[in-house]
Design a protein around this motif. Structure first.
Motif, PDB file in Angstrom:
ATOM      1  N   VAL A 124      -3.777  -9.757 -43.143  1.00 57.36           N
ATOM      2  CA  VAL A 124      -5.015  -8.958 -43.143  1.00 57.36           C
ATOM      3  C   VAL A 124      -5.815  -9.226 -44.411  1.00 57.36           C
ATOM      4  N   ALA A 125      -5.109  -9.235 -45.552  1.00 54.63           N
ATOM      5  CA  ALA A 125      -5.777  -9.511 -46.829  1.00 54.63           C
ATOM      6  C   ALA A 125      -6.391 -10.906 -46.832  1.00 54.63           C
ATOM      7  N   ALA A 126      -5.646 -11.892 -46.343  1.00 53.08           N
ATOM      8  CA  ALA A 126      -6.129 -13.277 -46.319  1.00 53.08           C
ATOM      9  C   ALA A 126      -7.372 -13.408 -45.447  1.00 53.08           C
ATOM     10  N   ALA A 127      -7.326 -12.814 -44.237  1.00 54.19           N
ATOM     11  CA  ALA A 127      -8.465 -12.904 -43.317  1.00 54.19           C
ATOM     12  C   ALA A 127      -9.715 -12.271 -43.926  1.00 54.19           C
ATOM     13  N   THR A 128      -9.553 -11.103 -44.535  1.00 54.27           N
ATOM     14  CA  THR A 128     -10.689 -10.390 -45.134  1.00 54.27           C
ATOM     15  C   THR A 128     -11.289 -11.166 -46.296  1.00 54.27           C
ATOM     16  N   LEU A 129     -10.427 -11.622 -47.216  1.00 53.84           N
ATOM     17  CA  LEU A 129     -10.918 -12.279 -48.433  1.00 53.84           C
ATOM     18  C   LEU A 129     -11.476 -13.667 -48.142  1.00 53.84           C
ATOM     19  N   VAL A 130     -10.874 -14.385 -47.208  1.00 54.79           N
ATOM     20  CA  VAL A 130     -11.405 -15.700 -46.833  1.00 54.79           C
ATOM     21  C   VAL A 130     -12.788 -15.537 -46.203  1.00 54.79           C
ATOM     22  N   GLY A 131     -12.914 -14.567 -45.280  1.00 55.01           N
ATOM     23  CA  GLY A 131     -14.202 -14.327 -44.635  1.00 55.01           C
ATOM     24  C   GLY A 131     -15.276 -13.921 -45.627  1.00 55.01           C
ATOM     25  N   VAL A 147      -0.131  -6.995 -22.509  1.00 57.21           N
ATOM     26  CA  VAL A 147      -1.117  -7.992 -22.072  1.00 57.21           C
ATOM     27  C   VAL A 147      -2.509  -7.570 -22.510  1.00 57.21           C
ATOM     28  N   TYR A 148      -2.844  -6.298 -22.298  1.00 52.26           N
ATOM     29  CA  TYR A 148      -4.161  -5.798 -22.688  1.00 52.26           C
ATOM     30  C   TYR A 148      -4.343  -5.848 -24.202  1.00 52.26           C
ATOM     31  N   ILE A 149      -3.292  -5.505 -24.925  1.00 52.61           N
ATOM     32  CA  ILE A 149      -3.359  -5.490 -26.387  1.00 52.61           C
ATOM     33  C   ILE A 149      -3.677  -6.877 -26.934  1.00 52.61           C
ATOM     34  N   ALA A 150      -3.225  -7.929 -26.229  1.00 47.28           N
ATOM     35  CA  ALA A 150      -3.557  -9.299 -26.646  1.00 47.28           C
ATOM     36  C   ALA A 150      -5.071  -9.483 -26.701  1.00 47.28           C
ATOM     37  N   PHE A 151      -5.782  -8.932 -25.717  1.00 48.13           N
ATOM     38  CA  PHE A 151      -7.249  -9.022 -25.698  1.00 48.13           C
ATOM     39  C   PHE A 151      -7.869  -8.112 -26.749  1.00 48.13           C
ATOM     40  N   PHE A 152      -7.304  -6.910 -26.908  1.00 46.98           N
ATOM     41  CA  PHE A 152      -7.838  -5.978 -27.896  1.00 46.98           C
ATOM     42  C   PHE A 152      -7.700  -6.545 -29.318  1.00 46.98           C
ATOM     43  N   LEU A 153      -6.527  -7.127 -29.605  1.00 43.21           N
ATOM     44  CA  LEU A 153      -6.293  -7.722 -30.920  1.00 43.21           C
ATOM     45  C   LEU A 153      -7.243  -8.881 -31.171  1.00 43.21           C
ATOM     46  N   ALA A 154      -7.472  -9.681 -30.117  1.00 47.48           N
ATOM     47  CA  ALA A 154      -8.373 -10.826 -30.246  1.00 47.48           C
ATOM     48  C   ALA A 154      -9.787 -10.372 -30.568  1.00 47.48           C
ATOM     49  N   LEU A 155     -10.242  -9.309 -29.911  1.00 43.20           N
ATOM     50  CA  LEU A 155     -11.563  -8.759 -30.209  1.00 43.20           C
ATOM     51  C   LEU A 155     -11.599  -8.230 -31.639  1.00 43.20           C
ATOM     52  N   GLY A 156     -10.496  -7.653 -32.073  1.00 48.93           N
ATOM     53  CA  GLY A 156     -10.396  -7.181 -33.459  1.00 48.93           C
ATOM     54  C   GLY A 156     -10.500  -8.324 -34.454  1.00 48.93           C
ATOM     55  N   ILE A 157      -9.875  -9.468 -34.135  1.00 51.50           N
ATOM     56  CA  ILE A 157      -9.960 -10.646 -35.008  1.00 51.50           C
ATOM     57  C   ILE A 157     -11.401 -11.127 -35.107  1.00 51.50           C
ATOM     58  N   GLY A 158     -12.088 -11.191 -33.965  1.00 54.80           N
ATOM     59  CA  GLY A 158     -13.488 -11.595 -33.971  1.00 54.80           C
ATOM     60  C   GLY A 158     -14.342 -10.651 -34.799  1.00 54.80           C
ATOM     61  N   THR A 159     -14.056  -9.355 -34.690  1.00 56.25           N
ATOM     62  CA  THR A 159     -14.806  -8.350 -35.451  1.00 56.25           C
ATOM     63  C   THR A 159     -14.585  -8.509 -36.949  1.00 56.25           C
ATOM     64  N   THR A 160     -13.319  -8.641 -37.367  1.00 58.98           N
ATOM     65  CA  THR A 160     -12.995  -8.815 -38.788  1.00 58.98           C
ATOM     66  C   THR A 160     -13.677 -10.048 -39.358  1.00 58.98           C
ATOM     67  N   THR A 161     -13.618 -11.148 -38.601  1.00 61.43           N
ATOM     68  CA  THR A 161     -14.194 -12.413 -39.073  1.00 61.43           C
ATOM     69  C   THR A 161     -15.694 -12.293 -39.313  1.00 61.43           C
ATOM     70  N   VAL A 162     -16.410 -11.783 -38.324  1.00 60.68           N
ATOM     71  CA  VAL A 162     -17.868 -11.706 -38.420  1.00 60.68           C
ATOM     72  C   VAL A 162     -18.287 -10.676 -39.470  1.00 60.68           C
ATOM     73  N   VAL A 163     -17.661  -9.506 -39.459  1.00 57.40           N
ATOM     74  CA  VAL A 163     -18.019  -8.456 -40.421  1.00 57.40           C
ATOM     75  C   VAL A 163     -17.743  -8.912 -41.853  1.00 57.40           C
ATOM     76  N   SER A 164     -16.570  -9.510 -42.099  1.00 63.11           N
ATOM     77  CA  SER A 164     -16.229  -9.945 -43.460  1.00 63.11           C
ATOM     78  C   SER A 164     -17.205 -11.000 -43.960  1.00 63.11           C
ATOM     79  N   ARG A 165     -17.657 -11.902 -43.068  1.00 59.62           N
ATOM     80  CA  ARG A 165     -18.606 -12.942 -43.467  1.00 59.62           C
ATOM     81  C   ARG A 165     -19.941 -12.318 -43.899  1.00 59.62           C
ATOM     82  N   TYR A 166     -20.425 -11.344 -43.120  1.00 62.14           N
ATOM     83  CA  TYR A 166     -21.707 -10.712 -43.464  1.00 62.14           C
ATOM     84  C   TYR A 166     -21.586  -9.798 -44.685  1.00 62.14           C
TER      85      TYR A 166
END
Length: 452
Positions: free
Chosen positions: A298-305, A62-81
């Motif tokens: 992972v590759a798709a999320a990084t390159l799209v961002g 259950v906790y990992i669901a939140f940790f992974l979600a925060l990780g997704i938000g981090t990847t998205t914002v960092v890759s965009r910048y």
């Protein structure tokens, strides 16, 4: 001339995707292997130890669901910048994600410490199991902040295009965990070991060392992001809101999937012991088909961002689709192995002919739907990399609750199709979800999603 340029461009794109995806795949394999090693060592202590680890993992999932979600938000914002070549904002985003990781990790840790017994009781653990599980629970669930920080730092590096470092750290973590498992559980020389408490200490120590190695890498020369610990940090509510806006739908999506799995898992238990055993064996084998999709995701999320950060929307779409096609090739091979070698794979886990026959039927259903499973993994990640996390959440709600849970109830409880009915419902879910997600991706509305 144009054809040659296009071929060269495609070759470079494929190489870039593989350089990101393969280390991510290996890292995912290593994460699975940590669980296998822990189960192997703890299993030698007896059934109570296995039950204690199992009930703790239910909480951690259950906790990992939140940790992974925060990780997704981090990847998205960092890759965009990073794509926009604004490393300063990327660094700032990582710091804000780490502040949030510390707050979330400490909050969950405090809840675990205060309500440890009540949580274990709520999960259905008997008093005898609770006494056995408590040492492991307190040493793994309470310091879960290390796991949260670990996942955020790894996500930040992936957003910057570095998937090799998280892979290397996972290798070191596996080795340390395995060595400490043996020493701290069973002891060496005159040291007698701590039993199940030792397993918890080994897990948390390996996570702490992983955090140290990731911070060291991020603060070394040549990295695109840098988070010097001794600099003055401040809370930026605007940046936190951007990350949270992306992370919350991703967390809800994970919880939708977890809750749905619990409900239809209860239905499968009612079918019978053999069916439930076959379902778990098939699910364990199926895990390996997820690994290519997760790696290419992972590759798709990084390159799209990063492409969106460069204002290259068409390139973002092309790289996401190319990641999907490459992943599908890998997963079709895995599906073929499942279909051809299903009896052999099933026999590795059990000698019961009835269970083996059911596992074989399920694996051959899974094998036929690998391309659709691939969409739910890679295209979901591509959309999330663009910041479009709400649509995958809605599609999961429709797929898991509207098709899979309802389908299991109708096909198994009402029509009596047994375990085959469960996995037909699964196939219907990933097919419908896959089609919906692909239509969303091709239409391209995600290109206009703002991360601020």
């Amino acid at each position: 001339m144009l054809a040659v340029k296009k071929q060269k461009s495609d070759y470079v794109s494929i190489k870039t995707i593989l350089l990101l995806a393969v280390p991510a795949m290996i890292e995912n394999i290593l994460q699975v292997f940590i669980g296998v090693v822990d189960t192997y060592f703890v299993g030698r202590l007896g059934a109570e130890a296995i039950a204690g680890v199992g009930v703790t993992n239910l909480t951690m999932n259950v906790y990992i669901a939140f940790f992974l979600a925060l990780g997704i938000g981090t990847t998205t914002v960092v890759s965009r910048y990073i794509g926009a070549e604004d490393n300063e904002k990327a660094n700032h985003a990582v710091k804000q994600s780490l502040i949030m990781a510390l707050l979330i990790g400490l909050l969950f840790g405090s809840i675990n410490l205060i309500f440890s017994r009540r949580i274990l009781l709520l999960l259905g653990a008997e008093y005898g199991i609770i006494e056995y599980a408590l040492p492991y629970f307190l040493t793994v669930a309470v310091p879960s902040v290390f796991l949260c920080v670990n996942m955020v730092l790894s996500s930040a590096l992936r957003g910057a295009g570095d998937t090799k470092t998280p892979m290397k750290v996972a290798i070191v973590s596996n080795i340390i965990n395995a060595i400490l498992d043996y020493i701290l559980i069973f002891g060496v020389f005159s040291f007698s070991g701590f039993g199940i408490l030792g397993a918890g200490l080994a897990t948390t120590t390996s996570r702490l060392i992983s955090v140290f190695l990731l911070i060291k890498k991020i603060n070394s020369n040549g990295t695109k992001i840098n988070i010097l610990i001794f600099e003055q940090w401040r809370i930026d509510f605007e940046m936190l809101t951007s990350i949270t806006k992306i992370s919350i739908p991703a967390a809800v999506e994970r919880l939708i999937m977890r809750s749905g799995q619990l409900i239809y898992g209860g239905m499968i238990i009612k079918i019978g012991t053999e069916a439930y055993a076959a379902h778990n064996i098939a699910g364990t084998i199926e895990t390996f088909s997820y690994l290519p999709g997760m790696g290419f995701g992972v590759a798709a999320a990084t390159l799209v961002g990063q492409s969106l950060g460069k204002k290259k929307e068409n390139e973002a779409q092309r790289l996401g689709l190319m990641s999907y096609l490459l992943s599908t090739g890998f997963m079709i091979v895995v599906g073929a192995i499942f279909y051809i070698f299903a009896p052999f794979l099933a026999s590795l886990f059990t000698k019961d002919e009835s269970v083996i026959n059911q596992v074989v039927q399920v694996l051959r259903i899974i094998a036929l739907f690998q391309p659709f499973l691939c969409i739910t993994l890679v295209i979901t990640s591509a959309l999330q990399g663009a910041g479009d996390t709400k649509f995958p959440m809605y599609s999961s709600l429709i797929g898991i609750w509207g098709i899979r849970v309802l389908g299991v109830y109708i096909l198994c409880m009402k029509l009596g199709y047994g375990l085959v009915g469960v996995w037909i419902a699964y196939a219907m879910d990933i097919t419908v979800r896959g089609v919906i997600l692909m239509i969303r991706y091709i239409k391209g509305r995600w290109k206009n999603v703002s991360i601020s």
